[in-house]
Design an enzyme around this catalytic site. Structure first.
Site, PDB file in Angstrom:
ATOM      1  N   TYR B 151      38.591  45.983  26.081  1.00 20.00           N
ATOM      2  CA  TYR B 151      39.758  45.597  26.887  1.00 20.00           C
ATOM      3  C   TYR B 151      40.775  46.733  26.937  1.00 20.00           C
ATOM      4  O   TYR B 151      41.240  47.119  28.011  1.00 20.00           O
ATOM      5  CB  TYR B 151      40.377  44.338  26.276  1.00 20.00           C
ATOM      6  CG  TYR B 151      41.689  43.906  26.882  1.00 20.00           C
ATOM      7  CD1 TYR B 151      41.718  43.184  28.074  1.00 20.00           C
ATOM      8  CD2 TYR B 151      42.897  44.196  26.253  1.00 20.00           C
ATOM      9  CE1 TYR B 151      42.920  42.771  28.619  1.00 20.00           C
ATOM     10  CE2 TYR B 151      44.101  43.778  26.790  1.00 20.00           C
ATOM     11  CZ  TYR B 151      44.119  43.069  27.978  1.00 20.00           C
ATOM     12  OH  TYR B 151      45.315  42.670  28.519  1.00 20.00           O
ATOM     13  N   LYS B 155      41.983  48.930  30.192  1.00 18.34           N
ATOM     14  CA  LYS B 155      43.394  49.064  30.589  1.00 18.34           C
ATOM     15  C   LYS B 155      43.798  50.544  30.631  1.00 18.34           C
ATOM     16  O   LYS B 155      44.516  50.970  31.537  1.00 18.34           O
ATOM     17  CB  LYS B 155      44.292  48.291  29.615  1.00 18.34           C
ATOM     18  CG  LYS B 155      44.231  46.774  29.767  1.00 18.34           C
ATOM     19  CD  LYS B 155      44.809  46.330  31.106  1.00 18.34           C
ATOM     20  CE  LYS B 155      44.821  44.819  31.266  1.00 18.34           C
ATOM     21  NZ  LYS B 155      45.232  44.409  32.636  1.00 18.34           N
TER      22      LYS B 155
END
Lengths: 359, 359
Positions: B151, B155
């Protein structure tokens, strides 16, 4: 061991292949098989003992990465990239080759890893272009990557993928941020940073070179020989000692253009220096403000990566490796006439020789 | 102005839409049209004066981003993401939604920009998950992004793309690294970090909550109200003052779990604190070591982003916004029996009320 080099037709890829062929192995492990891949045909390696497969392939095309990975190389050097200037001019091509190509390669390894536990070492050639101005000097290992080019962006993304795929256990990745390679062999090219090499390489051959920036410009350099050394060291490094931060700013030499020129004077004399013609270029000078002046490279040095410690040394490496003249600090170079008499003048037809410097 | 919210069915997306609807505009500019997009149907906005279009779409599917961009929103909030735990469990889904979805959106804007000069503001919800241990405290603005989750990796890649596409002139992007949102409304969820909210939200409702880590754990928090404030401020910020580094670590409050608990005690009393049950969990405690303890956020503060300065304030924001009880520092909360008598006991059936605190 089976080693694959992606980008094998490039300057570093070719030198890497030749070095592996000459040494017969990497870090004490024998290399029995080589795969050389590029979008143009890489040259073969007649001297190498084992089978050499040359592949013409573009990893950003469907199936190409999987086809390479199907040969299960134990070690993959990923050097292929659209260079900075072209990635800036052709947005789609840069993202396709530098981002998609890299991701397809990593994903092909991932799928093979999930299939049969395949787990190669992957050495990724990143670049100091992942850093963008304003920069400190020296740049510490924990400095943020805020590239100011699409090329730098694509390399920074490659680094992030490399870390995550390594953390996930799909392969053992090491990313190395290469300094500007100097002296770059070959002809002067149109890269804005080309002058760093041109002002040394050309005068060493008795040819003029253009210097478009002030002598105060400071930049971060490494010889091609040391750059290949980085790749080989990254290939055999114990990843446990590296930890989760798999991308390393490589050591190098921080030098101003003035320091480069003084090194040239020490190695090849005033006549060589006199061949540097100053033609200030405001745009290139402005671009230099965005380039990294130098790094701490604390982690990489602690992990055993080494580079030159003077520009004299960088010049001597070039003379030895590219001009075929053995070179040591006790000798100064000069141009000899066909009759063997040295007079320091560098016109065409003369060859570079060593004259003993009395110290 | 036409505003699109991607991820509008999520907690922050919903709050953002409600706030825009309530205020009728952003930073003094009227919003006449809203597009709410998510993979599940976002709720409508009955109170909003203009047309509200709700779209069920997955931007990682071909054509979806282009269909949204065809409506030419002046401002795009991109909040859609597979959250950390799910992106870790489902590698493909995380990369598809968080990386491909984001890139497809940015590319759709780029193509529109090249077509007719379209140039929207794009506000991208990034996360402090782009940082990974070992971390300093406080983390400076120029600290490197070395995420330890897929994740966080996705990002960080989104941030790099946002910067490059903005530099290229395809849109005006601002990426904001959100702290952990606390107190997160709703039910306790299975996120490892859920306890930061659970230990406050549940006792405020007279319910038990589990604390799996020591009180010394320090983390970086912001209220949902301030997080929405960040998004709105990023939407109207003068990008010239931001410069090329478009991704900003947001302000927040650095607090230990012990400080959170003492704030709860000050706002809601000992009986509320007594509802926190300690159930040490070694795995969650280990995970906490990798989470950011706090940031300098110097640039963001200088650019006008603001957050809470005490956990008392964060708790009061929750009581006002989620429990509907106006709250100020002079009042202590307690649970009232249906007959209106306060005795500090928090069982079900009682409601939260303010009692004036004599100071």
């Amino acid at each position: 061991m089976h080693v694959a080099i992606i980008g094998a037709a490039g300057m570093l890829g070719r030198k890497l292949a030749l070095r592996i062929a000459a040494e017969g192995g990497i870090g004490g492990r024998a290399v029995e098989r080589l795969t050389l891949l590029d979008v143009v045909a890489p040259a073969g390696l007649p001297g190498f003992v084992g089978p050499v497969e040359t592949r013409i392939a573009d990893l950003s095309l469907p199936g190409e990465a999987a086809a390479l990975v199907a040969t299960r190389p134990d070690m993959i050097f990923h050097l292929a990239a659209i260079v900075s200037a072209e990635a800036e001019l052709d947005f789609d091509k840069g993202y396709r080759i530098n981002l998609d190509g890299t991701r397809f390669l990593f994903d092909a390894v991932r799928l093979a890893s999930q299939q049969d536990g395949y787990h190669p070492r992957v050495v990724f050639a990143s670049s100091i272009a992942v850093f963008g101005a304003p920069l400190t000097y020296p740049i510490p290992d924990d400095f943020h990557t805020t590239p100011l080019t699409s090329y730098g962006t694509q390399k920074a993304i490659g680094e992030l993928l490399l870390s995550d795929y390594s953390r996930r256990g799909f392969f053992d990745g090491i990313g190395i941020r290469l300094p500007t390679v100097c002296i770059r062999p070959g002809k002067p090219n149109k890269a804005a940073s080309g002058f760093f090499s041109n002002i040394l390489r050309e005068p060493l051959l008795g040819r003029e070179a253009v210097l478009p920036v002030p002598e105060t410009v400071r930049h971060w350099h490494v010889s091609p020989r040391s750059a290949v050394g980085f790749l080989l060291h990254a290939a055999t490094l114990d990843v446990e000692t590296v930890g989760p931060r798999r991308n390393l700013s490589m050591p190098g030499l921080s030098a101003t253009v003035g320091e480069q020129i003084e090194a040239l004077r020490r190695v090849a004399g005033d006549k060589a220096v006199a061949l540097i013609r100053r033609e200030p270029d405001a745009m290139i000078t402005r671009m230099c403000d965005g380039w990294a002046p130098g790094f701490e490279a604390t982690r990489a040095r602690a992990l055993g990566f080494t580079a030159e410690s003077s520009f004299d040394e960088i010049i001597r490496v070039h003379i030895e490796d590219e001009l075929g003249v053995p070179c040591d600090p006790l000798h100064r170079l000069s141009w000899h006439r066909p009759d063997g008499h040295a007079d320091g003048a560098p016109p065409a037809g003369r060859r570079l020789c060593r004259d003993r410097v009395e110290s």
